[in-house]
Enzyme design. Structure first.
Site, mmCIF file in Angstrom:
data_model
loop_
_atom_site.group_PDB
_atom_site.id
_atom_site.type_symbol
_atom_site.label_atom_id
_atom_site.label_comp_id
_atom_site.label_asym_id
_atom_site.label_seq_id
_atom_site.Cartn_x
_atom_site.Cartn_y
_atom_site.Cartn_z
ATOM 1 N N TYR A 118 -15.227 2.919 15.652
ATOM 2 C CA TYR A 118 -14.157 3.893 15.916
ATOM 3 C C TYR A 118 -12.995 3.181 16.583
ATOM 4 O O TYR A 118 -13.207 2.350 17.472
ATOM 5 C CB TYR A 118 -14.657 5.006 16.841
ATOM 6 C CG TYR A 118 -14.697 6.344 16.130
ATOM 7 C CD1 TYR A 118 -13.538 6.857 15.560
ATOM 8 C CD2 TYR A 118 -15.881 7.074 16.022
ATOM 9 C CE1 TYR A 118 -13.568 8.073 14.885
ATOM 10 C CE2 TYR A 118 -15.909 8.280 15.352
ATOM 11 C CZ TYR A 118 -14.742 8.770 14.784
ATOM 12 O OH TYR A 118 -14.771 9.956 14.118
ATOM 13 N N GLU A 129 -9.539 4.895 17.214
ATOM 14 C CA GLU A 129 -8.356 5.776 17.278
ATOM 15 C C GLU A 129 -7.268 5.118 18.104
ATOM 16 O O GLU A 129 -7.536 4.560 19.173
ATOM 17 C CB GLU A 129 -8.733 7.125 17.886
ATOM 18 C CG GLU A 129 -9.430 8.018 16.880
ATOM 19 C CD GLU A 129 -9.808 9.366 17.448
ATOM 20 O OE1 GLU A 129 -9.433 9.672 18.597
ATOM 21 O OE2 GLU A 129 -10.486 10.126 16.728
ATOM 22 N N ASP A 160 8.288 6.457 -2.899
ATOM 23 C CA ASP A 160 6.839 6.443 -3.067
ATOM 24 C C ASP A 160 6.557 5.367 -4.116
ATOM 25 O O ASP A 160 6.714 5.592 -5.312
ATOM 26 C CB ASP A 160 6.358 7.823 -3.551
ATOM 27 C CG ASP A 160 4.842 7.855 -3.746
ATOM 28 O OD1 ASP A 160 4.241 6.770 -3.882
ATOM 29 O OD2 ASP A 160 4.271 8.956 -3.774
ATOM 30 N N THR A 212 0.045 3.526 -2.204
ATOM 31 C CA THR A 212 -1.399 3.351 -2.148
ATOM 32 C C THR A 212 -1.633 1.850 -2.231
ATOM 33 O O THR A 212 -0.710 1.084 -2.535
ATOM 34 C CB THR A 212 -2.100 4.029 -3.341
ATOM 35 O OG1 THR A 212 -1.457 3.600 -4.545
ATOM 36 C CG2 THR A 212 -2.033 5.532 -3.241
ATOM 37 N N LYS A 254 -3.647 0.565 -6.615
ATOM 38 C CA LYS A 254 -3.142 0.600 -8.007
ATOM 39 C C LYS A 254 -2.726 -0.823 -8.393
ATOM 40 O O LYS A 254 -3.582 -1.695 -8.449
ATOM 41 C CB LYS A 254 -2.009 1.613 -8.118
ATOM 42 C CG LYS A 254 -2.470 3.052 -7.827
ATOM 43 C CD LYS A 254 -1.395 4.066 -8.157
ATOM 44 C CE LYS A 254 -1.863 5.495 -7.964
ATOM 45 N NZ LYS A 254 -1.758 5.978 -6.572
ATOM 46 N N ARG A 308 -9.075 1.387 -2.057
ATOM 47 C CA ARG A 308 -8.487 2.714 -2.071
ATOM 48 C C ARG A 308 -7.895 3.023 -0.696
ATOM 49 O O ARG A 308 -8.618 2.976 0.308
ATOM 50 C CB ARG A 308 -9.606 3.734 -2.333
ATOM 51 C CG ARG A 308 -9.383 4.643 -3.447
ATOM 52 C CD ARG A 308 -10.582 5.070 -4.177
ATOM 53 N NE ARG A 308 -10.328 4.609 -5.501
ATOM 54 C CZ ARG A 308 -9.430 5.146 -6.317
ATOM 55 N NH1 ARG A 308 -8.739 6.211 -5.971
ATOM 56 N NH2 ARG A 308 -9.218 4.626 -7.495
HETATM 57 N N1 DSN Z 1 -3.430 10.264 -9.275
HETATM 58 C C1 DSN Z 1 -2.579 9.106 -9.257
HETATM 59 C C2 DSN Z 1 -2.139 8.698 -10.601
HETATM 60 O O1 DSN Z 1 -2.987 8.703 -11.482
HETATM 61 O O2 DSN Z 1 -0.998 8.362 -10.811
HETATM 62 C C3 DSN Z 1 -1.454 9.315 -8.354
HETATM 63 O O3 DSN Z 1 -1.977 9.523 -7.079
#
Ligand code: DSN
Length: 402
Positions: free
Chosen positions: A44, A46, A189, A215, A218, A224
Site C-alpha cells: 500500500y 497512498e 487524450d 493509457t 496501447k 494496462r
Molecule cells: N477502448 C479503447 C479503444 O479500443 O480504443 C479506448 O479506451
C-alpha cells in the site's frame, strides 16, 4: 484452480494463433509482464513518493520516482503522474482538476471517433459537465474552423482532442491557438498515439497542450494503466490532488514498476524503429485495400477505418463475426456520420501496433488485406482463408517471447 491455469494457457494459444488487428491492443514484453505480476502488488502506498500514508514505502518511492523521471524523459515534459489506473481514470482526474461541475467541455463524440469518457451520454463525463461536441468534416478530418467557431461561442473550460479511431495527425498547434484565444485549457487524450509520439514517428503535441492523458498499454506497449503529462507546475499540483485523494486511493505500484520498464524500453532506438514500422505496416495494408477497390479512410497513424458496408455490403458486426471464424480479431467501429447503431456499425477499425510487435513485415500487411478482401467478398472459402492466416501467424514471434 486448475481451470484457471487451463484458461490462461488457452488464452495464450488464442493470442498466438490469431491475427490481432485491434488498434488499441498490443503485446507487452516479458519484463513488463514480470513487474506487473511481481510482489510489488503487496504494497500500500497512498500518497506520493516521500509523502505516503504508510510505512515501508522506501523502495516503491524509488520505483515511482523512476517511472515519473522516465515518463518525463520519454515525452520531453517537466511533470508526470503515473498513478491513474486507466485512461478513463486519467481523464476523470484531469476534468476534476481543471473544471467545476457543469463547466463546459468541448470534444468529439464517441460515434465520430472520440471516447466514452469524452462526454458520452452514458458516461460520468456527460453527467458532471456540460458537454458540447464538434464533428468531423465530410472528409473525415477535423474541421478546425468549426472548432474555432464553437470555442468562441461556447467559451468552454476544456477543449479536448485526441481520439480512439481517428487515423490522421492532429494539428495541436492550431488547437493551442484556439484554446488560448478563448481562455480554455487544451487537453490531449493521446492514449492511442502515445507510442507513436514516444517513438518519434509523429509530432509531439506536449509543447502545445496544457495537459495530456494516456493509457500505457496501447501503442506504448506497457502494462494496462493510465498516465498524465504536463509542463505546467500549477496544473500538476491540481492533478496530483485530484488523483489522490480526489479520485483514487492506493496506487498500483506493481503496475507503476511495469510502466517504468515500458518507458525505459520505449527510450531505446529499437522502439523508435518499431514505432516507424507500425506506420509502414498500417499504410501498406490501407493502400492495398484501396488498390483492391475497397473504401478505406487513409492513414497517418497506427490505424485506419474500412467501410465494410460500401466495400462488401455487410455491417461492421457481420464482418467482425465472419473474420473471427478464420482467426482474424478485429473490432467493428462507427464510421464518421454512420447511420448504424454502435452494436452494428458500417465498418471496422484496423490497427497494426500489436502485429508489428510480433515482427509482422509489410508484405504480410499487404497479404492480410488480400485475405480479408477475398474472404469478405466470398472469393475465398473459410478453410483456405484459415490456412492463409495460419501461414502468417506461424511466421510471427510468440507472444510469450516478446
Ligand atoms: N477502448 C479503447 C479503444 O479500443 O480504443 C479506448 O479506451
Amino acid at each position: 484452480m486448475e481451470k484457471l491455469f487451463t484458461l490462461l494457457e488457452e488464452e495464450k494459444k488464442r493470442q498466438n494463433e490469431q491475427l490481432n488487428l485491434i488498434a488499441s491492443e498490443n503485446f507487452a514484453s516479458k519484463n513488463v509482464r514480470m513487474f506487473a505480476g511481481s510482489i510489488l502488488t503487496n504494497k500500500y502506498a497512498e500518497g506520493y513518493p516521500k509523502r505516503r500514508y504508510y510505512g515501508g514505502c522506501e523502495k516503491v518511492d524509488e520505483i515511482e520516482s523512476l517511472a515519473i523521471e522516465k515518463a518525463c524523459e520519454l515525452f520531453g515534459v517537466k511533470f508526470a503522474n503515473v498513478q491513474p489506473h486507466s485512461g478513463s481514470q486519467a481523464n476523470m482526474i484531469c476534468y476534476m482538476a481543471l473544471m467545476n461541475e457543469h463547466d463546459k467541455l468541448l470534444s468529439l463524440s464517441l460515434d465520430q471517433g472520440g471516447h466514452l469518457s469524452h462526454g458520452s451520454p452514458v458516461n460520468f463525463s456527460s453527467k458532471l459537465y456540460e458537454v458540447h461536441h464538434y464533428h468531423l468534416g465530410k472528409d473525415g478530418r477535423l474541421d478546425y474552423e468549426l472548432i474555432h467557431q464553437m470555442a468562441k461561442e461556447l467559451k468552454p473550460k476544456i477543449i479536448l482532442a485526441g481520439f480512439s479511431s481517428y487515423p490522421f495527425i492532429i494539428d495541436f498547434k492550431k488547437l493551442h491557438d484556439i484554446a488560448k484565444e478563448v481562455g480554455a485549457y487544451l487537453m490531449a487524450d493521446i492514449a492511442h498515439i502515445a507510442g507513436l509520439i514516444a517513438g518519434k514517428a509523429i509530432p509531439n503535441p506536449l509543447p502545445y497542450v496544457d495537459v495530456a492523458t494516456s493509457t500505457t498499454h496501447k501503442t506504448l506497449r506497457g502494462p494496462r494503466g493510465g498516465l498524465i503529462l504536463t509542463n505546467d507546475e500549477e496544473i500538476i499540483k491540481k492533478i496530483n490532488k485530484s488523483c489522490f485523494p480526489g479520485v483514487q486511493g492506493g496506487p498500483l505500484e506493481h503496475i507503476i514498476a511495469a510502466k517504468a520498464m515500458c518507458f525505459m524500453e520505449d527510450l531505446s532506438p529499437d522502439y523508435q524503429k518499431y514505432a516507424h514500422d507500425i506506420l509502414v505496416n498500417t499504410k501498406t495494408c490501407n493502400d492495398e485495400f484501396a488498390l483492391l477497390g475497397d473504401v478505406v479512410s487513409g492513414t497517418e497513424t497506427h490505424l485506419f477505418l474500412l467501410n465494410t458496408k460500401k466495400s462488401f455490403g455487410m455491417s461492421g458486426k457481420e464482418a467482425e463475426d465472419k473474420l473471427a471464424k478464420i482467426g482474424i480479431t478485429v473490432n467493428k467501429n462507427m464510421l464518421p456520420f454512420d447511420e448504424e447503431k454502435p452494436a452494428i456499425t458500417s465498418g471496422l477499425r484496423i490497427g497494426f501496433a500489436a502485429l508489428t510487435s510480433r515482427g509482422l513485415k509489410p508484405n504480410d500487411a499487404k497479404f492480410i488485406a488480400h485475405i480479408i478482401h477475398d474472404y469478405l467478398k466470398g472469393d475465398l472459402d473459410i478453410y483456405r482463408a484459415s490456412g492463409l492466416v495460419k501461414s502468417i501467424t506461424s511466421r510471427l514471434i510468440k507472444v510469450e517471447n516478446i
